[in-house]
Structures are given as C-alpha cells and as structure tokens.
Design a protein around this motif. Sequence first.
Motif, PDB file in Angstrom:
ATOM      1  N   ILE A  68       0.836  -1.200   0.000  1.00 11.97           N
ATOM      2  CA  ILE A  68       0.000   0.000   0.000  1.00 11.97           C
ATOM      3  C   ILE A  68       0.871   1.250   0.000  1.00 11.97           C
ATOM      4  O   ILE A  68       0.652   2.195  -0.754  1.00 11.97           O
ATOM      5  N   GLN A  71       2.404   1.852  -3.202  1.00 10.11           N
ATOM      6  CA  GLN A  71       1.375   2.230  -4.167  1.00 10.11           C
ATOM      7  C   GLN A  71       1.220   1.254  -5.324  1.00 10.11           C
ATOM      8  O   GLN A  71       0.963   1.643  -6.464  1.00 10.11           O
ATOM      9  N   THR A  74      -4.333  -0.313  -3.376  1.00  6.96           N
ATOM     10  CA  THR A  74      -4.909   0.623  -2.419  1.00  6.96           C
ATOM     11  C   THR A  74      -6.169   0.012  -1.811  1.00  6.96           C
ATOM     12  O   THR A  74      -6.722  -0.958  -2.336  1.00  6.96           O
ATOM     13  N   ASP A  86      -3.613   2.919   4.606  1.00  8.96           N
ATOM     14  CA  ASP A  86      -3.674   3.808   3.444  1.00  8.96           C
ATOM     15  C   ASP A  86      -3.762   5.276   3.846  1.00  8.96           C
ATOM     16  O   ASP A  86      -3.417   6.164   3.065  1.00  8.96           O
ATOM     17  N   SER A 282      -3.813   0.280  -7.841  1.00 10.23           N
ATOM     18  CA  SER A 282      -3.548   1.708  -7.654  1.00 10.23           C
ATOM     19  C   SER A 282      -3.201   2.348  -8.998  1.00 10.23           C
ATOM     20  O   SER A 282      -2.410   1.803  -9.773  1.00 10.23           O
ATOM     21  N   THR A 284      -1.321   4.728  -9.434  1.00  5.73           N
ATOM     22  CA  THR A 284       0.110   5.028  -9.447  1.00  5.73           C
ATOM     23  C   THR A 284       0.873   3.971 -10.224  1.00  5.73           C
ATOM     24  O   THR A 284       1.655   4.297 -11.128  1.00  5.73           O
ATOM     25  N   ASN A 310      -7.610   5.722  -7.436  1.00  6.39           N
ATOM     26  CA  ASN A 310      -6.560   6.646  -7.036  1.00  6.39           C
ATOM     27  C   ASN A 310      -6.144   6.319  -5.604  1.00  6.39           C
ATOM     28  O   ASN A 310      -6.976   5.950  -4.770  1.00  6.39           O
ATOM     29  N   GLN A 311      -4.853   6.417  -5.328  1.00  5.60           N
ATOM     30  CA  GLN A 311      -4.324   5.967  -4.052  1.00  5.60           C
ATOM     31  C   GLN A 311      -5.006   6.645  -2.869  1.00  5.60           C
ATOM     32  O   GLN A 311      -5.077   7.876  -2.782  1.00  5.60           O
ATOM     33  N   TRP A 447       4.596   8.872  -7.166  1.00  4.41           N
ATOM     34  CA  TRP A 447       3.806   8.610  -5.977  1.00  4.41           C
ATOM     35  C   TRP A 447       2.980   9.837  -5.586  1.00  4.41           C
ATOM     36  O   TRP A 447       3.450  10.981  -5.698  1.00  4.41           O
ATOM     37  N   SER A 450      -1.722  10.088  -0.188  1.00  3.57           N
ATOM     38  CA  SER A 450      -3.026   9.452  -0.046  1.00  3.57           C
ATOM     39  C   SER A 450      -4.147  10.476   0.073  1.00  3.57           C
ATOM     40  O   SER A 450      -4.029  11.457   0.806  1.00  3.57           O
TER      41      SER A 450
END
Length: 490
Positions: A68, A71, A74, A86, A282, A284, A310-311, A447, A450
């Motif tokens: 997590i 990334q 998630t 997260d 994720s 990312t 999205n993260q 990255w 969050s």
Amino acid sequence: MKNNHIKYKTLILSALVLLNFGCKKTLDINVSPNNPLIETTTPEVLFPSAVGSTAGRVGGELTIIGGIWAQYYTQANASNQYKTIDAYALTRNDFNGNYNELFSGALADYQLAIKLAVARSDWRYNLMATVMKAYTYQVLVDLYDKVPYTEALKGLDNLQPKFDDGYTVYVGLLAEIDAALAKDYTSVELNKDQKKTDFLFGGDMDLWTKFANTLKLKMYLRMINAKPAEAQAGITKLYTDGANFLTTNAGIATFEDAPNNSNPFYEYNVRRLNTTTNLRASKTFTSWLAVNGDPRAKYYFGTLTPVPMNQGDYTATAVEQPTYAGATVFAQSAKDPVWFISAAESYLMQAEALERYYGGAGAAAMYKEGVIAAFAQVGLNVDKIPVPYLNYSAGTFEQKLEQIIVQKWASFAGSHSLEGFFEQERTGYPKISAVYSTDDNYIPGQWVYSKNGVTSGLFPKRLVFPASSRDRNSNTPAEVPITTKVWWGK
C-alpha cells in the motif's frame, strides 16, 4: 529453487501463517534456558521454524503495508480492512504481532540455532542461521530505526534489553555475517534429511554464500546517505574480494493451496477474510505499466487493462467515482512465492554499485540482466520486455539511478512489496508527484499523497514502536511521528 520435503513444510508453514495473526507459533523455544526442550532441540528443528516465522511476517502483513505504501494497490472503497494503513494512521496498537513474532519467534530461534551450531562446530547451520538472522534484523531496523540488539535474545537473563541505533545494528550484523563466512562451512555437505530443512536452497552452501554477499551489498547500499565512506569501503571490498552475488531468487516458493500452507499474503488477505476484494489496483502503478506497455499488468492484476483507484481514495462515493465499483483486484495465488532477495534485485543492486563506484563499468549489463530476471520472475521471456526498458540510460548518474530503482519498484509488487517502500525512502525514486493522480498534469508512476492521509502531506517513513514493546520494556525509545525518516533515509 529447490523443492522441499512436504513433512517439514507442512509442520513449519502451518506454524508461520498464525491463525490469529499474532499468536505464538506452536514450535515455541522462547523459554527458560533450563527448560529441557531447549536442551534437546537442534539447529535442524530451529532453523526451518525461524525461516517460517520470517516468511510468514515479511510475506504476510508487512507485504500488505509495504504494498500500500509503495502504491501497488490501495484500499477498496467498499471495505475497511486497511484504511489506517492507506491513511498513514498506524499507531502503537497496530500490527504488534509482526514485531513480537520476528523477535520472540524468528530471531530467538535463529540465535539458539547459532549457539547450538557453534557448540558442535557445524559451520553450515551457523552461516544459514546467521544470514537469516541478519536479514530479519535488517527488516526490523528498516521499519523501526532502533531495536534491541546488543542486549537482545538473552531470554530471562535480560527481559528489558536496551535499544540500539540502526547503524550500530547494521555494523554488528555485517560483522556477524563476515565471521560466519570465515568458517569452513563447505567441507561437509548437509545430509539428505538436513537438506530438507533448508527451504531456500536445499543445502547448497554456494548459494548461501551468494545470499550472504548479496545481503551485505544491500545493507551497504542502504548506508549510502548516512555513512557514504563506509558504504563505499564495504562495497569495494566485496568486489576486491571477488564476491559472487545471487543469480537466483532467495526465498520460499513451495507453498500449497491449502489452509495454513499457502502464501501468507494470500492466507491473510484472501483466505481468512470475509471479502477477497480489499486491495484494488492503484493508479500510481497501473498508469506506469500502461504508459510503458508493460505486459506484467496481466500477472499483477489478471488483465492487461486494469481499472484502478486513485491511491487512498477509499471514501469516494459511487457518484464521485463510478468506476471504483469495478476496480481491479490485485491478483493473488495461494502458491505465490515469498522472496527475501530476488535475482532481479541482486542484478539491479550490482548495477547501482557499479555506477556509484566503478564509473559505470559493467552497469549496463547488470541492469539488463536485472530487467530480464524481473520478467522471468513472472514467467515472461525477454521478447516480452518493452524495448525502452533494455535501453540503459546514457544520462547523468541520477537519471541512471532512477531507471534502476524504478525497474526495481516494478519487480517487487506482491512477492516482496516492502522493498519498494524502503527503496523509495532511500533514493527518492519513484519521484513524488506535485499533483494528485486525478490531475491532467499527473506523470504516470509518480507517488501521490493518499487522498485520505492524516499526516499533513508527509509520507510515512517508519512504523512506531508497538504497544507490546512499550508496555513491557522501559527502554523503548520515545515515540516519534511515523513521518520521521529512519537513520539511512534520504
């Protein structure tokens, strides 16, 4: 990877998974030195038990945390299991089991195995247990920065050991590895039954030597920011001495699709939960795979076109993010391996070392071998590798380092996700995005903070000491924020 005997594997892997995700394993040797169990045990029993503990923790909950924070995946917006991870909201009451088990289980078993091996001048188990002790300690230091070491693992002789700084622990572990390597551990082979206790290499001491050297290389690379001169001296000595490094994966690849005998990440996240869809792709990671046409997306997510989240955006409603309901789950199998160090990581570490200290001589070749090994790790041949991946950078050192580390990051997902988190903290790669991943200016693979982070824009750098340590050991250091870098951090 050698095949291992089912009898040993069932005994130890049943223990490592831990039905309650924190209970002590059945084979418990953390008892008084006067207990007859200790007097009658052997390295042959202790070593595989300890390896099981290490794999169960590093390849289980810590893979979830690392994955997590790196990334790869998630928290799903339809469940709650990993929201605190997260959101970077972990406290002293979270994940105590990992710290406790790695100390009272894995490290206690390794230490006793070493003691018994030395007593009978068995330098084979001495090396094997020393290397795995060092690996396990390195993970703990990299997570907590300070841990008990010089006064640790003494049982009732010291129930409140002092905490040593990470640098002291690293120096001590490197010296322990060197001492074990200096012994005559190759003159007598492990017998047939003893080979069955070695889940990593089936008693191949040449591979244990390479694992030891590769672990030393990793530890020296971790030291480059805090102790650059010592890092360089250690690495150049490895090369001057003609050290050989891993060209095969080091870990456990003999899990079964059966309760308690499966991959610990799968066991924890899939088999034991009421929902199997907690971890979603994720953006990312998937955006980076997509922009590069990377076929590993099929291995990591079961499809070449994963639908991401999205993260950290787990509070989004169906109206706000209608695609999240169908976001792709991270692909897992009961038989997935747990790697401690992979061949790809070994090659890519060598590429970095050659760039740093040898003017890049041989770095391109090591880099390419690393990329090839990373694809082989997921069953893909060299012809499936995107051509740009094999074109080693002709730019600055930092451009080359970024290429090396980003390829490392892409190889860690699932099998040893924690390393992706560690390496970003050490090098700054992948880079941190200036915008969130919903922004049109977002660069794939960078990255993002969050969406529900609680640390004011600061990324996590460590775990805080668990309540179990603080309640029992008055020497536990004062708590620092989760966003404080560890001793070797960039």
